[in-house]
Design an enzyme around this catalytic site. Structure first.
Site, PDB file in Angstrom:
ATOM      1  N   GLY A 197       0.506  -1.326  14.822  1.00  0.00           N
ATOM      2  CA  GLY A 197       0.804  -1.629  13.483  1.00  0.00           C
ATOM      3  C   GLY A 197       0.905  -0.166  12.834  1.00  0.00           C
ATOM      4  CB  ALA A 198       3.375   1.816  11.862  1.00  0.00           C
ATOM      5  CE  LYS A 231      -4.013  -2.331   2.035  1.00  0.00           C
ATOM      6  NZ  LYS A 231      -5.229  -2.235   3.000  1.00  0.00           N
ATOM      7  CG  ASN A 242      -7.631   0.975  -0.013  1.00  0.00           C
ATOM      8  OD1 ASN A 242      -7.837   2.208  -1.017  1.00  0.00           O
ATOM      9  ND2 ASN A 242      -8.523   0.011   0.050  1.00  0.00           N
ATOM     10  N   GLY A 267       0.247   0.081   5.929  1.00  0.00           N
ATOM     11  CA  GLY A 267      -0.581   0.932   5.090  1.00  0.00           C
ATOM     12  C   GLY A 267      -1.821   1.074   5.705  1.00  0.00           C
ATOM     13  CB  ALA A 268      -4.303  -1.452   7.127  1.00  0.00           C
ATOM     14  CG  ASP A 288      -7.902   0.352   3.358  1.00  0.00           C
ATOM     15  OD1 ASP A 288      -8.793  -0.248   3.091  1.00  0.00           O
ATOM     16  OD2 ASP A 288      -6.617   0.275   3.315  1.00  0.00           O
TER      17      ASP A 288
HETATM   18  O1  LIG Z   1      -7.013  -4.097   3.239  1.00  0.00           O
HETATM   19  C1  LIG Z   1      -7.608  -4.314   2.167  1.00  0.00           C
HETATM   20  C2  LIG Z   1      -8.166  -5.581   2.156  1.00  0.00           C
HETATM   21  C3  LIG Z   1      -7.712  -6.260   0.708  1.00  0.00           C
HETATM   22  O2  LIG Z   1      -6.490  -6.336   0.641  1.00  0.00           O
HETATM   23  C4  LIG Z   1      -8.387  -7.469   0.628  1.00  0.00           C
HETATM   24  O3  LIG Z   1      -8.017  -8.620   1.329  1.00  0.00           O
HETATM   25  O4  LIG Z   1      -8.994  -7.685  -0.392  1.00  0.00           O
HETATM   26  C5  LIG Z   1      -8.258  -5.239  -0.253  1.00  0.00           C
HETATM   27  C6  LIG Z   1      -7.634  -3.854  -0.221  1.00  0.00           C
HETATM   28  O5  LIG Z   1      -8.351  -2.868  -1.146  1.00  0.00           O
HETATM   29  C7  LIG Z   1      -8.101  -3.342   1.220  1.00  0.00           C
HETATM   30  O6  LIG Z   1      -7.383  -2.217   1.317  1.00  0.00           O
END
Ligand SMILES: O=C1C[C@@](O)(C(=O)O)C[C@@H](O)[C@@H]1O
Length: 527
Positions: free
Chosen positions: A383-384, A309, A330, A386-387, A347
């Site tokens: 956690g640090a 990400k 994302n 992307g999410a 997200d």
């Molecule tokens: O974190 C997630 C979940 C994801 O990675 C998935 O598992 O489908 C899809 C990504 O767009 C989203 O940000």
């Protein structure tokens, strides 16, 4: 021409229209192969490949047993015996090979598949010209990345053996090795099966019908093969019969990728809304290289998952200001107008709104309807990546006081600095309790299948939290959430975030509205 006509008639004879799904059956005995044929049929295969080289030659009674297997087949079959294949480690025996293929040709089985070297054998050519069987001539590449030119030359040579169908199998190490296969499929004038073998090869099967591949391989539910979709997923999720040359491709770029429920959500929603798209898992190792390789406008949009990400930001030509300030993307759209890659972050709103709604709905005692229930609260983030960045920026934007714990302290520190929060050593998480009623959000992969026994924090420590959110959504009810509920906290599952981020993505992908009721129902059914 005769062959092409034959092949399209052959396909049309199947109930699942223009896409043939073939189950390759590899077993140690004829009996097992026979039993598998029944399973393949019940799961929805149109055709099976009886890979007779997988049976040890010592236990292969030709012509009786092989003859019986063929005569008692319950599905159209390809009888194959390969000397040069991924299945054979020591190299098959040519005498056995010729005997097996001869028997299949005598019995006019629908297809007989052989290596190019075997097809060159004058004796074999003589036999197959007298049979009604159609001949598949195959070549397997391992370690070598043949260029499109080389593949083209080879196809011409293979065709000169009188083959009805040509098959190319190429072992790939990376998803970026696949495009020459698509080029071959697009330009080849003869029926062609061209597939990438290995865990990174999955999209060569799923997108085969887009490029005119003769058939698609699928594995049995109980015998999954890396890089092969299951027959059930081809029938129920991807429904390849809808895929055509104009179908837009959307993919989840992630590593790992197999856990994602994205295909189960986006594919049915495309069909529900009448949008001509397919959403496929893309196991990507190097995201920069991926975007340098997949430049065609048909690759219209992408979800981005772990661990890409942050790197995704640098792959985009333009980044939405919110995603830019978060430093994580994302969702990527290839803008139809000019082909530019534009990055977004769905997200942030998804996770923060899910937390806010749960607080409002269940407990919130109020600081004014216009104010976020997160305002003034301590927001503890684990956690640090992307999410985590999306959650930290979202919480900060709502006026929360953000504290970040991450195994790599430097990353926690740099994120904390970006949101005027505080980073603390990971070991302090357990005892961290400056006040009661805090919010805890796990954005790390701790607790994700197959490590569902793990939790980022001991149960006892959860008593300090009013609400616990877990971005992990496989399993739905993580250990963290179970324990949080047991100590009386409000829990918000990653499934809610998953749904909401996908709603945002679907709008961006299609430029239309996302059918929320339909997608919510699907998610409830899948988890
Ligand atoms: O974190 C997630 C979940 C994801 O990675 C998935 O598992 O489908 C899809 C990504 O767009 C989203 O940000």
């Amino acid at each position: 021409m005769r062959t092409t006509l034959y092949c399209s008639h052959f396909r049309m004879a199947f109930k699942h229209s223009n896409v043939l799904v073939c189950a390759p059956l590899e077993h140690r005995s004829i009996q097992e192969m026979s039993a598998s044929m029944e399973k393949a049929k019940s799961e929805g295969a149109d055709i099976v490949e009886l890979c007779l080289d997988s049976i040890p030659a010592s236990s292969l009674a030709i012509p009786e047993e092989v003859g019986r297997l063929i005569m008692q087949r319950t599905l159209p079959s390809v009888v194959s015996f390969r000397l040069n294949s991924p299945r054979i480690t020591k190299g098959g025996c040519k005498t056995t090979c010729l005997q097996v293929l001869k028997r299949a040709l005598e019995l006019d089985v629908e297809f007989v598949e052989m290596d190019y070297e075997v097809a060159l054998d004058a004796n074999m050519a003589f036999m197959y010209k007298r049979s009604k069987s159609k001949i598949i001539v195959s070549s397997y590449f391992n370690g070598e990345r043949p260029s499109t030119e080389k593949l083209g030359d080879l196809v011409a040579l293979m065709q000169s053996t009188g083959a009805d169908v040509i098959k190319l199998e190429i072992a790939v190490d990376f998803i970026t090795d696949i495009p020459p296969i698509f080029t071959m499929l697009t330009h080849c004038q003869v029926p062609l099966i061209a597939v990438a073998v290995g865990s990174r090869g999955l999209i060569s099967q799923l997108l085969g019908p887009k490029y005119g591949g003769f058939l698609v391989y699928g594995s049995l539910e109980e015998k999954p093969v890396p890089g092969l979709p299951t027959i059930a997923s081809l029938r129920q999720v991807y429904k390849l019969e809808h895929v055509n040359p104009n179908t837009k491709v959307f993919g989840l770029i992630s590593n790992p990728v197999g856990h994602s429920k994205g295909p189960l959500l986006h594919n049915p929603t495309f069909r529900h809304t009448g949008y001509d798209g397919i959403y496929v898992p893309m196991l990507v190792d190097d995201i920069k290289k991926f975007f340098k390789t997949y430049i065609c406008s048909d690759y219209a949009g992408f979800s981005v998952g772990i661990p890409h990400k942050e790197a995704a930001v640098t792959c985009c030509d333009e980044v939405h200001p919110m995603a830019k300030s978060i430093g994580a993307v994302n969702t990527i759209i290839r803008r139809p107008l000019d082909g530019k890659l534009v990055g977004y972050n769905t997200d942030c709103e998804a996770s923060i709104s899910a937390i806010e709604d749960a607080l409002r709905e269940r407990k919130f005692t109020g600081n004014g309807a216009q104010t976020s229930p997160l305002y003034g609260k301590i927001f503890v983030l684990v956690g640090a990546g992307g999410a985590g960045r999306a959650l930290a920026f979202g919480a900060k934007g709502r006026g929360a006081r953000v504290f970040i714990f991450n195994r790599n302290y430097e990353r926690a520190k740099s994120l904390a600095d970006a949101v005027s929060g505080e980073a603390l050593p990971y070991e302090c998480l357990e005892k961290f309790c400056p006040e009661k009623g805090m919010i805890l959000a796990n954005s790390s992969a701790i607790g994700m299948d197959p490590n569902s026994h793990q939790s980022p924090i001991p149960k006892e420590s959860l008593k300090a939290y009013e609400l616990v959110f877990d971005a992990v959504y496989t399993p739905k009810n993580t250990r963290l959430l179970k324990e949080a509920a047991e100590v009386g906290a409000i829990v918000v599952s990653g499934v809610e975030m998953f749904l909401r981020q996908a709603l945002g993505q679907f709008k961006l992908f299609t430029g239309g509205l996302a059918p929320e009721g339909f997608m919510r129902k699907l998610v409830l059914e899948q988890f």
